[in-house]
Enzyme design. Sequence first.
Site, PDB file in Angstrom:
ATOM      1  N   ASP A  71       1.002  -1.194   0.018  1.00 26.52           N
ATOM      2  CA  ASP A  71       0.017   0.111   0.006  1.00 26.52           C
ATOM      3  C   ASP A  71       0.858   1.115   0.131  1.00 26.52           C
ATOM      4  O   ASP A  71       2.022   1.191   0.190  1.00 26.52           O
ATOM      5  CB  ASP A  71      -0.892  -0.022   1.308  1.00 26.52           C
ATOM      6  N   GLU A 133      -0.030  -0.880   5.712  1.00 26.05           N
ATOM      7  CA  GLU A 133       0.888  -0.521   6.649  1.00 26.05           C
ATOM      8  C   GLU A 133       0.739   0.684   6.974  1.00 26.05           C
ATOM      9  O   GLU A 133       0.809   1.153   8.113  1.00 26.05           O
ATOM     10  CB  GLU A 133       2.271  -0.965   6.229  1.00 26.05           C
TER      11      GLU A 133
END
Length: 374
Positions: A71, A133
């Site tokens: 991400d 994350e």
Amino acid sequence: MQAIEILERLVGFPSVVGTPNGEIVAWIRHYLKSHGIAATELPGPEGDRSNLFATIGPVEVPGYILSGHMDVVPAAEAGWSSDPFRLRAEADRLFGRGSTDMKGFLAAVLAAVPALAATRLRRPIHLAFSYDEEAGCHGVPHMIARLPELCARPLGAIIGEPSNMRAIRAHKGKAAARLTVKGRSGHSSRPDQGLNAIHAMTGVLACANVEAARLTHGPFEDVFEPPYSSLQVGTLKGGQAVNIIPDTCEAEFEARAISGVDPAVLLAPLQAAAEALPQLGFEVEWRELSAYPALSLAADAPLARLLGELTGIEPLAAVSYGTEAGLFQRAGIDAIICGPGDIGRAHKPDEFILASELLACQAMVEALARRCTA
């Protein structure tokens, strides 16, 4: 495929934190499959995003994890010179959202896959790619929980956050929470008929101020700047107009903790202050936003020595930013940070990584593979 070509594909997936990531997961799985490597997709509880885990070499033998997140933060800020989700090259610089944080590491690792697959590894190298994350390490705990069924206990995990290819042994832990206080609206001329949510919040804010000051007195850990745990109020929202009693107030709090201190515990006095407000007629909601532990790897740990040898640079004692490394360490797996790029370029317009940094990371991964043949 070369690392730059792979990075171009990865940047092209707008895998913004908190959104579905099926496209980037499917592409990586297909790429690994083309090199004879089976990857396991590990869906998270959200149902629309997944972690990805793959092993190169003997799964029943302890080996090493190469860990990175798929991400990226949003790219809606002004200042981009081009489409943030289309890789743009200028000389050695490769611009794009996530190029440094941290699709550059993923690209370097994937570029090394053909060499790893062709090597007769005695110890495996695992690829552990996570989601969300950037929201506070939400995805990787689900993958860590599954590791016992996926592989033998690893010897160590290398988390490829941007570190200029210098290994890092420690970082602080973090916890963040949002408090929402709800009172009762009304005309400001009749405060007796309302419940002022902002006034109620001030008690919690005062508690935060006291706790933040207390933490500056220790305990201390000199490898960090500052060398103590910290706490702050990050956001504050409330009210509509000066003549309306505000019925809602919202604040977000963050704590960063040195080794051996649970960051969530640092927020506990604030939560206790909030939970006293219903006695005064207010409704409160305390919501944890993120939490991860500190990382602290000894200078003489085998993993620290290994990374020093692979990079040719003595590992750095500590950094201020946080990573998934502390979660691996809490699970009993030694962890260290080492990846291409500079953290100072992350989360900014025109984020970039150097092509030479990608090659240096790929060389480090391939050198690790050679160590795993002995």
